[in-house]
Design a protein around this motif. Sequence first.
Motif, PDB file in Angstrom:
ATOM      1  N   UNK A  28       1.023  -1.191   0.038  1.00 56.69           N
ATOM      2  CA  UNK A  28       0.007  -0.074  -0.180  1.00 56.69           C
ATOM      3  C   UNK A  28       0.860   1.207  -0.175  1.00 56.69           C
ATOM      4  N   UNK A  29       1.864   1.124   0.786  1.00 55.32           N
ATOM      5  CA  UNK A  29       2.872   2.383   0.541  1.00 55.32           C
ATOM      6  C   UNK A  29       3.437   2.466  -0.653  1.00 55.32           C
ATOM      7  N   UNK A  30       3.866   1.596  -1.264  1.00 53.38           N
ATOM      8  CA  UNK A  30       4.345   1.918  -2.586  1.00 53.38           C
ATOM      9  C   UNK A  30       3.324   2.498  -3.465  1.00 53.38           C
ATOM     10  N   UNK A  31       2.043   2.004  -3.433  1.00 49.62           N
ATOM     11  CA  UNK A  31       1.086   2.526  -4.310  1.00 49.62           C
ATOM     12  C   UNK A  31       0.894   4.071  -3.898  1.00 49.62           C
ATOM     13  N   UNK A  32       0.666   4.417  -2.503  1.00 44.92           N
ATOM     14  CA  UNK A  32       0.636   5.764  -2.330  1.00 44.92           C
ATOM     15  C   UNK A  32       1.523   6.464  -2.652  1.00 44.92           C
ATOM     16  N   UNK A  33       2.917   6.145  -2.553  1.00 48.08           N
ATOM     17  CA  UNK A  33       4.195   6.904  -2.878  1.00 48.08           C
ATOM     18  C   UNK A  33       4.123   7.238  -4.243  1.00 48.08           C
ATOM     19  N   UNK A  55      -6.744  10.169  -9.256  1.00 48.73           N
ATOM     20  CA  UNK A  55      -8.114   9.945  -8.809  1.00 48.73           C
ATOM     21  C   UNK A  55      -8.654   8.666  -8.894  1.00 48.73           C
ATOM     22  N   UNK A  56      -8.500   8.091 -10.157  1.00 50.22           N
ATOM     23  CA  UNK A  56      -9.025   6.600 -10.303  1.00 50.22           C
ATOM     24  C   UNK A  56      -8.501   5.693  -9.328  1.00 50.22           C
ATOM     25  N   UNK A  57      -7.246   5.931  -8.873  1.00 51.32           N
ATOM     26  CA  UNK A  57      -6.659   4.901  -7.822  1.00 51.32           C
ATOM     27  C   UNK A  57      -6.918   5.092  -6.589  1.00 51.32           C
ATOM     28  N   UNK A  58      -7.720   6.026  -6.126  1.00 49.08           N
ATOM     29  CA  UNK A  58      -8.084   6.256  -4.906  1.00 49.08           C
ATOM     30  C   UNK A  58      -8.936   5.045  -4.326  1.00 49.08           C
ATOM     31  N   UNK A  59      -9.838   4.603  -4.917  1.00 48.31           N
ATOM     32  CA  UNK A  59     -10.804   3.630  -4.524  1.00 48.31           C
ATOM     33  C   UNK A  59      -9.698   2.339  -4.300  1.00 48.31           C
ATOM     34  N   UNK A  60      -8.736   1.952  -4.927  1.00 53.25           N
ATOM     35  CA  UNK A  60      -7.908   0.819  -4.802  1.00 53.25           C
ATOM     36  C   UNK A  60      -7.071   1.112  -3.370  1.00 53.25           C
ATOM     37  N   UNK A  61      -6.564   2.415  -3.370  1.00 51.54           N
ATOM     38  CA  UNK A  61      -5.906   2.858  -1.913  1.00 51.54           C
ATOM     39  C   UNK A  61      -6.994   2.380  -0.766  1.00 51.54           C
ATOM     40  N   UNK A  62      -8.248   2.903  -0.921  1.00 50.55           N
ATOM     41  CA  UNK A  62      -9.152   2.622  -0.107  1.00 50.55           C
ATOM     42  C   UNK A  62      -9.478   1.136   0.383  1.00 50.55           C
ATOM     43  N   UNK A  63      -9.489   0.439  -0.803  1.00 48.37           N
ATOM     44  CA  UNK A  63      -9.817  -1.078  -0.678  1.00 48.37           C
ATOM     45  C   UNK A  63      -8.681  -1.559   0.219  1.00 48.37           C
TER      46      UNK A  63
END
Length: 248
Positions: A28-33, A55-63
């Motif tokens: 998750x840290x890698x994606x958020x970075x 913006x479209x990747x925000x749902x993935x982070x939330x998941x």
Amino acid sequence: MKSEDYTQHISKQFNADLEEVRSHILAMGGLVEKQVVDAVQALVEADSALASEVISNEKKVNGMERRIDEECTRIIALRQPAASDLRLLVAATKANTDLERIGDEANKIAKMAIRLSEDGALPRGYIETRHIGHHVTAMLRQSLDAFARFDVDQAVAVVREDKSVDIEYESAMRLMVTFMMEDPRYIKRGLNVLWSLRALERIGDHARNISEQVIYLVKGKDIRHLPLSTLQDDHVLTSEEKKNLKTE
């Protein structure tokens, strides 16, 4: 506490559960970075397509946040961990929240990038935004590295670095406010840059929070809202670790 200490349990499944939580936090840290890097790039280059991708990747982070929370809750309920195992799960849960909030801040920057791409470029502010963006991204990367390796020295370095980001942020804010006062035509666009700078400063705060959790995990000491000198005064750090600590 060392990184291998929490993998010495009679139950191999317990070991696997703890390692899975840590792996998911780092993923998750890698994606958020990447979200932060892409959002800053979208802003300074007026790349609305890249901003939309963030913006479209925000749902993935939330998941990912929900999944990690569920994993930690399940382990606590089934295993009833104690000592360092419980600290690992508590630290993971709190780091998980900070990572999700970093994703939120990246999302805000991406939205500002789209607005600026529509309204037109701004003569000032992008150099400062890029610089602070690189700074907080490095802090985030270092905090995740500290979490991966249970590295207190690295965690302390990130906590100290947050002050530098605050100074840079205040300087950039003064510059932007002065610029908008001198040329009111750019106030609307200038505000978008100001909000982006604020989001970056908050990302630095969250990176610091993650590093504070690493110190809690390894040393069992909660240093939130306390000066760094507390680590030295309370004899939490070893003599070697204190060499890298600049007291306030």
